[in-house]
Design a protein around this motif. Structure first.
Motif, PDB file in Angstrom:
ATOM      1  N   LEU A 127       0.819  -1.048  -0.176  1.00  0.00           N
ATOM      2  CA  LEU A 127      -0.186   0.022  -0.269  1.00  0.00           C
ATOM      3  C   LEU A 127       1.226   1.318   0.113  1.00  0.00           C
ATOM      4  CD1 LEU A 127      -3.010  -0.852   2.532  1.00  0.00           C
ATOM      5  CD2 LEU A 127      -2.884  -0.653  -0.058  1.00  0.00           C
ATOM      6  N   SER A 128       1.706   1.215   0.441  1.00  0.00           N
ATOM      7  CA  SER A 128       2.960   2.430   1.254  1.00  0.00           C
ATOM      8  C   SER A 128       3.969   2.222  -0.108  1.00  0.00           C
ATOM      9  CB  SER A 128       4.135   2.840   2.506  1.00  0.00           C
ATOM     10  OG  SER A 128       4.322   1.407   2.599  1.00  0.00           O
ATOM     11  N   GLY A 129       4.424   1.238  -1.133  1.00  0.00           N
ATOM     12  CA  GLY A 129       5.398   1.237  -1.424  1.00  0.00           C
ATOM     13  C   GLY A 129       6.660   0.773  -0.286  1.00  0.00           C
ATOM     14  N   ALA A 130       6.522   0.524   0.420  1.00  0.00           N
ATOM     15  CA  ALA A 130       8.229   0.599   1.182  1.00  0.00           C
ATOM     16  C   ALA A 130       8.389  -0.606   2.377  1.00  0.00           C
ATOM     17  CB  ALA A 130       7.228   1.274   2.945  1.00  0.00           C
ATOM     18  N   THR A 131       9.846  -0.187   2.184  1.00  0.00           N
ATOM     19  CA  THR A 131      10.393  -2.123   2.438  1.00  0.00           C
ATOM     20  C   THR A 131      10.958  -1.968   3.764  1.00  0.00           C
ATOM     21  OG1 THR A 131      12.206  -1.432   1.699  1.00  0.00           O
ATOM     22  CG2 THR A 131      11.111  -2.607   0.010  1.00  0.00           C
ATOM     23  N   SER A 132      11.001  -2.905   4.120  1.00  0.00           N
ATOM     24  CA  SER A 132      11.594  -2.364   5.423  1.00  0.00           C
ATOM     25  C   SER A 132      12.172  -3.986   6.373  1.00  0.00           C
ATOM     26  CB  SER A 132      10.417  -2.871   7.110  1.00  0.00           C
ATOM     27  OG  SER A 132      10.049  -2.900   6.963  1.00  0.00           O
ATOM     28  N   THR A 133      13.187  -3.818   6.906  1.00  0.00           N
ATOM     29  CA  THR A 133      14.310  -5.088   7.031  1.00  0.00           C
ATOM     30  C   THR A 133      13.658  -6.236   8.512  1.00  0.00           C
ATOM     31  OG1 THR A 133      15.506  -3.505   8.619  1.00  0.00           O
ATOM     32  CG2 THR A 133      15.900  -4.257   5.594  1.00  0.00           C
ATOM     33  N   ALA A 134      12.187  -5.970   8.769  1.00  0.00           N
ATOM     34  CA  ALA A 134      12.247  -6.339  10.448  1.00  0.00           C
ATOM     35  C   ALA A 134      12.823  -7.793  10.261  1.00  0.00           C
ATOM     36  CB  ALA A 134      10.511  -6.561  10.750  1.00  0.00           C
ATOM     37  N   ASN A 135      12.457  -8.190   9.752  1.00  0.00           N
ATOM     38  CA  ASN A 135      11.879 -10.164   9.244  1.00  0.00           C
ATOM     39  C   ASN A 135      14.136 -10.456   9.241  1.00  0.00           C
ATOM     40  OD1 ASN A 135      10.760 -12.838   9.179  1.00  0.00           O
ATOM     41  ND2 ASN A 135       9.621 -10.432   7.563  1.00  0.00           N
ATOM     42  N   ALA A 136      14.654  -9.224   8.393  1.00  0.00           N
ATOM     43  CA  ALA A 136      16.057  -9.777   8.102  1.00  0.00           C
ATOM     44  C   ALA A 136      16.786  -9.754   9.506  1.00  0.00           C
ATOM     45  CB  ALA A 136      17.066  -9.043   7.281  1.00  0.00           C
ATOM     46  N   GLU A 137      16.455  -8.386  10.317  1.00  0.00           N
ATOM     47  CA  GLU A 137      16.607  -8.291  12.033  1.00  0.00           C
ATOM     48  C   GLU A 137      16.581  -9.795  12.429  1.00  0.00           C
ATOM     49  OE1 GLU A 137      15.724  -4.269  12.838  1.00  0.00           O
ATOM     50  OE2 GLU A 137      15.889  -3.347  11.008  1.00  0.00           O
ATOM     51  N   ARG A 138      15.819 -10.140  12.203  1.00  0.00           N
ATOM     52  CA  ARG A 138      15.414 -10.979  13.588  1.00  0.00           C
ATOM     53  C   ARG A 138      16.374 -12.340  13.207  1.00  0.00           C
ATOM     54  NH1 ARG A 138       9.954 -14.456  13.691  1.00  0.00           N
ATOM     55  NH2 ARG A 138      10.066 -13.636  11.279  1.00  0.00           N
TER      56      ARG A 138
END
Length: 290
Positions: free
Chosen positions: A41-52
């Motif tokens: 919806l926002s086109g935003a990526t993030s790294t929560a999974n990778a940081e886990r």
């Protein structure tokens, strides 16, 4: 031969399993199919999974020596490139990824200078290649069918079979994506089922039918005994008839047209344009609705 300690990580929004496995003797390890988070919806990526994953390997004291993709995924972005930068570990995927790149380069009408030689990864694995993760031997099996580039990693007594087999109560994965083949999928699954019965099979997705908890592991013996698509030892034609009919009822994964643009780049966003932003393309009226 050492067998690995396997730690699964569940991503509920995409139904995806990510894995870290390591050798207890040397504490060397590998990451398989890590997820880069994406909000469509926002086109935003993030790294929560990778940081886990990153926190786990650091807290456990694992030296990551490989970051591995089994294929370019259709339902989530890969965080292999981000993790490689953080950990200094090389990335790998099957050599036939070049065919997927060529196929989707055409679908997206990417520019002539888009590389389709697999150079976005540090190593392209061939059928039968072997390498070590500490004292754990890893063998590469080509497992086409779900995609033309799919591979499995057999690490000691653990087989990471991506989206070829599902959990036994779900059977097998679809084969109707561009480059997919139910015939090749049948052959790939037969090769996997020929592994020793005690082999632990780790799948790429689980959709938890009938409200059970999500699961990721079953043995080859479990699949032979209870996999809903293979427990009765179907012929190739029987399996293909079942698989093709089922695939005709399935919608495309919600993130497919976004994800392939990232994953044929090894988990990287498209090159920034003049305003410093990356953009995804949507091929209009290419895939028919079901």
């Amino acid at each position: 031969m050492a067998n690995p300690i396997v730690k699964p990580f569940w991503d509920k929004p995409t139904g995806s399993w990510q894995y870290v496995f390591h050798d207890a003797n040397t504490m060397k390890g590998a990451i398989i199919d890590p997820v880069l988070d994406f909000d469509p919806l926002s086109g935003a990526t993030s790294t929560a999974n990778a940081e886990r994953l990153l926190s786990y390997v650091k807290e456990t004291g694992i030296e990551v020596v490989w970051i591995l993709d089994t294929h370019p995924h259709a339902d989530h972005f890969s965080s292999a490139a981000w993790l490689s930068e953080k950990l200094g570990a090389p990335t790998g995927i099957g050599a036939k990824v070049t065919g997927v790149q060529e196929l989707w380069k055409g679908i997206y009408n990417l520019p002539d200078d888009f590389p389709t030689d697999g150079s976005q990864w540090d190593r392209l694995f061939e059928e039968g290649d072997t390498f070590m993760v500490g004292d754990v031997p890893v063998k590469v099996m080509f497992s086409p069918g779900h995609t033309l580039a799919s591979i499995s990693y057999v690490a000691g007594d653990a087989a990471f079979v991506h989206d070829t087999l599902m959990m036994p109560d779900s059977g097998s994965s679809r084969a109707d994506f561009p480059g997919g083949s139910s015939k090749q999928l049948y052959d790939s699954i037969q090769a996997i089922l020929a592994l020793p019965d005690s082999t632990r099979v780790f799948v790429g997705h689980d959709y938890a039918p009938d409200g059970r908890d999500e699961a990721c592991e079953a043995t080859i013996a479990d699949h032979k005994a209870s996999n809903i698509h293979f427990k009765n030892n179907p012929s190739e034609q029987e399996y293909r008839t079942l698989r093709d009919a089922r695939d005709q009822t399935l919608a495309l994964p919600k993130l497919m047209l976004a994800a392939l643009q990232i994953n044929i780049r090894g988990g990287r966003l498209p090159k920034e344009e003049g305003n410093g932003r990356s953009y995804l393309k949507l091929p209009m009226n290419y895939f028919s609705p079901r």
